[in-house]
Design a protein around this motif. Sequence first.
Motif, short mmCIF file in Angstrom:
data_model
loop_
_atom_site.label_atom_id
_atom_site.label_comp_id
_atom_site.label_asym_id
_atom_site.label_seq_id
_atom_site.Cartn_x
_atom_site.Cartn_y
_atom_site.Cartn_z
N SER A 1 55.73 -31.11 -49.59
CA SER A 1 56.05 -30.53 -50.90
C SER A 1 54.99 -29.53 -51.34
O SER A 1 55.29 -28.45 -51.87
CB SER A 1 56.19 -31.66 -51.93
N PHE A 2 53.72 -29.88 -51.09
CA PHE A 2 52.62 -28.99 -51.47
C PHE A 2 52.67 -27.68 -50.69
O PHE A 2 52.49 -26.60 -51.26
CB PHE A 2 51.28 -29.69 -51.22
N VAL A 3 52.93 -27.77 -49.40
CA VAL A 3 53.01 -26.55 -48.57
C VAL A 3 54.18 -25.68 -49.01
O VAL A 3 54.07 -24.45 -49.01
CB VAL A 3 53.15 -26.94 -47.07
N LYS A 4 55.28 -26.31 -49.42
CA LYS A 4 56.44 -25.54 -49.90
C LYS A 4 56.09 -24.79 -51.17
O LYS A 4 56.52 -23.65 -51.37
CB LYS A 4 57.61 -26.51 -50.14
N GLU A 5 55.28 -25.41 -52.04
CA GLU A 5 54.88 -24.78 -53.30
C GLU A 5 53.74 -23.78 -53.12
O GLU A 5 53.53 -22.90 -53.95
CB GLU A 5 54.46 -25.86 -54.30
N HIS A 6 52.97 -23.92 -52.05
CA HIS A 6 51.83 -23.03 -51.77
C HIS A 6 51.97 -22.47 -50.35
O HIS A 6 51.27 -22.89 -49.42
CB HIS A 6 50.50 -23.77 -51.91
N PRO A 7 52.92 -21.56 -50.14
CA PRO A 7 53.22 -21.09 -48.78
C PRO A 7 52.13 -20.23 -48.14
O PRO A 7 52.12 -20.06 -46.92
CB PRO A 7 54.50 -20.27 -48.97
N LYS A 8 51.20 -19.71 -48.93
CA LYS A 8 50.13 -18.89 -48.35
C LYS A 8 49.12 -19.79 -47.65
O LYS A 8 48.50 -20.65 -48.27
CB LYS A 8 49.43 -18.07 -49.44
N VAL A 9 48.94 -19.58 -46.36
CA VAL A 9 48.04 -20.42 -45.56
C VAL A 9 46.72 -19.69 -45.34
O VAL A 9 46.70 -18.56 -44.85
CB VAL A 9 48.68 -20.76 -44.19
N GLU A 10 45.62 -20.33 -45.72
CA GLU A 10 44.29 -19.76 -45.52
C GLU A 10 43.40 -20.78 -44.80
O GLU A 10 43.09 -21.83 -45.35
CB GLU A 10 43.64 -19.41 -46.87
N VAL A 11 43.05 -20.46 -43.57
CA VAL A 11 42.16 -21.33 -42.81
C VAL A 11 40.72 -20.99 -43.18
O VAL A 11 40.31 -19.84 -43.06
CB VAL A 11 42.37 -21.15 -41.30
N PRO A 12 39.94 -21.95 -43.66
CA PRO A 12 38.53 -21.68 -43.98
C PRO A 12 37.82 -21.06 -42.78
O PRO A 12 38.08 -21.42 -41.62
CB PRO A 12 37.97 -23.08 -44.30
N HIS A 13 36.93 -20.12 -43.08
CA HIS A 13 36.28 -19.33 -42.03
C HIS A 13 35.61 -20.21 -40.99
O HIS A 13 35.69 -19.96 -39.78
CB HIS A 13 35.27 -18.38 -42.67
N HIS A 14 34.94 -21.26 -41.43
CA HIS A 14 34.18 -22.07 -40.48
C HIS A 14 35.06 -22.96 -39.60
O HIS A 14 34.57 -23.53 -38.64
CB HIS A 14 33.16 -22.95 -41.23
N LEU A 15 36.37 -23.06 -39.95
CA LEU A 15 37.28 -23.84 -39.12
C LEU A 15 38.07 -22.99 -38.13
O LEU A 15 38.78 -23.52 -37.28
CB LEU A 15 38.28 -24.60 -40.01
N MET A 16 37.93 -21.66 -38.25
CA MET A 16 38.67 -20.77 -37.35
C MET A 16 38.16 -20.89 -35.92
O MET A 16 37.05 -21.34 -35.68
CB MET A 16 38.51 -19.31 -37.82
N ASP A 17 39.03 -20.49 -35.00
CA ASP A 17 38.63 -20.42 -33.60
C ASP A 17 37.46 -19.45 -33.47
O ASP A 17 37.39 -18.44 -34.18
CB ASP A 17 39.82 -19.94 -32.76
N ALA A 18 36.52 -19.77 -32.59
CA ALA A 18 35.30 -18.96 -32.44
C ALA A 18 35.61 -17.49 -32.20
O ALA A 18 34.87 -16.60 -32.61
CB ALA A 18 34.44 -19.52 -31.31
N ARG A 19 36.72 -17.21 -31.55
CA ARG A 19 37.07 -15.81 -31.26
C ARG A 19 37.44 -15.03 -32.52
O ARG A 19 37.42 -13.81 -32.53
CB ARG A 19 38.24 -15.77 -30.26
N SER A 20 37.79 -15.80 -33.59
CA SER A 20 38.20 -15.13 -34.82
C SER A 20 37.04 -14.64 -35.65
O SER A 20 37.11 -13.61 -36.31
CB SER A 20 39.06 -16.09 -35.67
N PHE A 21 35.91 -15.40 -35.65
CA PHE A 21 34.79 -14.97 -36.50
C PHE A 21 33.54 -14.60 -35.71
O PHE A 21 32.50 -14.29 -36.28
CB PHE A 21 34.47 -16.04 -37.56
N GLY A 22 33.63 -14.67 -34.37
CA GLY A 22 32.53 -14.21 -33.53
C GLY A 22 31.23 -14.93 -33.81
O GLY A 22 31.18 -16.15 -33.87
N LYS A 23 30.18 -14.19 -34.03
CA LYS A 23 28.84 -14.77 -34.20
C LYS A 23 28.39 -14.80 -35.66
O LYS A 23 27.21 -14.79 -35.96
CB LYS A 23 27.84 -13.97 -33.37
N ASP A 24 29.35 -14.82 -36.56
CA ASP A 24 29.05 -14.86 -37.99
C ASP A 24 28.41 -16.20 -38.35
O ASP A 24 29.07 -17.22 -38.40
CB ASP A 24 30.34 -14.66 -38.79
#
Length: 407
Positions: free
Chosen positions: A323-346
């Motif tokens: 229900s929460f995902v239906k009400e908040h469809p915009k998905v934002e993965v926190p930077h530190h949880l992203m795959d290493a290839r997504s944020f490199g050496k940040d």
Amino acid sequence: MRIEEVVGQRHLLGEGKPLRTLIERGKVPSLIFYGPPGVGKTLVAELLSERIKAQFVKISAVNSGMSELKKIKEEAENWKRWKKETVLFVDEIHRFNKAQQEFLLPLIEDGTIILIGASTENPIFALTKALFSRVMVFEFKPLEAGEIKTIVERAARKLGIAVSEDALSYIAKKAAGDARKALNMLELAHMCAQGKEIDAQTVAEAAGERAPIKYGEDEHYNVISAFIKSIRGSDPDAALYWLAVMLSAGEDPLYITRRLMILAAEDIGLADPEALNIAVSAHHAVSHVGMPEAELILAFATLYLAASPKSNSAYLAVKKALSFVKEHPKVEVPHHLMDARSFGKDKSARYLYPHDYPGGFVRQNYMKHNVLFYIPKAIGREKEIAERLRRFWNERYTENENAEPKA
């Protein structure tokens, strides 16, 4: 009849499946068909022989000796001279002794015969190593209730016999995956019906059994509902009563086990995680054992689930999350949880590896939203889970600090 019309064994005979492919190519090696009785092993062997235009010789290992094998060898050699193959079908091949099995080896090697052996015993243990290494093994499975119904319906149409739907269901249940047994029941009921339509009561009486309980489609849903609610309400006696009603009415036992698996996750959940294992094991056991022995397995699972502590926290949690995902469809993965290839050496997006910290836990946010979906209940095993998570929650939902791992 063609190989494509065989009912059941779709894992072997379906489009593109291994045995079907061998047959269609017309080059068939020696084979062993392993599985319970009445599932089509002999039929498939006969149709295979027809398909490759081979001479078909059928014997039983129970009453065939060396003299008969020698005679078959001579006949097969004669057919071979005329460029015609011989399929030797040996029923209950596991009953052949070592000498008889070894007699077949050179005949397989030089192509004098194509051996097809049928066995209810595991060929790994039942055959000599030499024979086992020269054959391909295909496992035949018990027929499903719907497949038994189809076979009985075909036979009834061919014989001009009227059979009711409840009789078909009853035969399918009692046959327990064995088509031969189902057809014998149909034949016996036909003799007792004296030209009338065969119903479940006629089948039961012909088999010397008590007539089954009848209920229609509405009652089908009402009874399973009463069964589930009795387990949810922790009343094992009521649950067993409704189980007995369903089994007496010829209900598909695998339909019952599927509902038990759902119930174990929805109504027992983390209060006793073993409940789902019990339900899944019951489903697999019933599919392998068949009726009527499977009644004991169903009773065991029903009693365990009815007696288990109850918690619907998993059900409530996933409903809230969806229900929460239906009400908040915009998905934002926190930077530190992203795959290493997504944020490199940040370095500012440093993920804290929980195993580097005491107790395998470090304060860290795992989503953008500060919201709880899972609320464990203080029931059964879930009480321990609640106490553990409460400690973590008290730390997690505060401002995150990038603390260094402690020694």
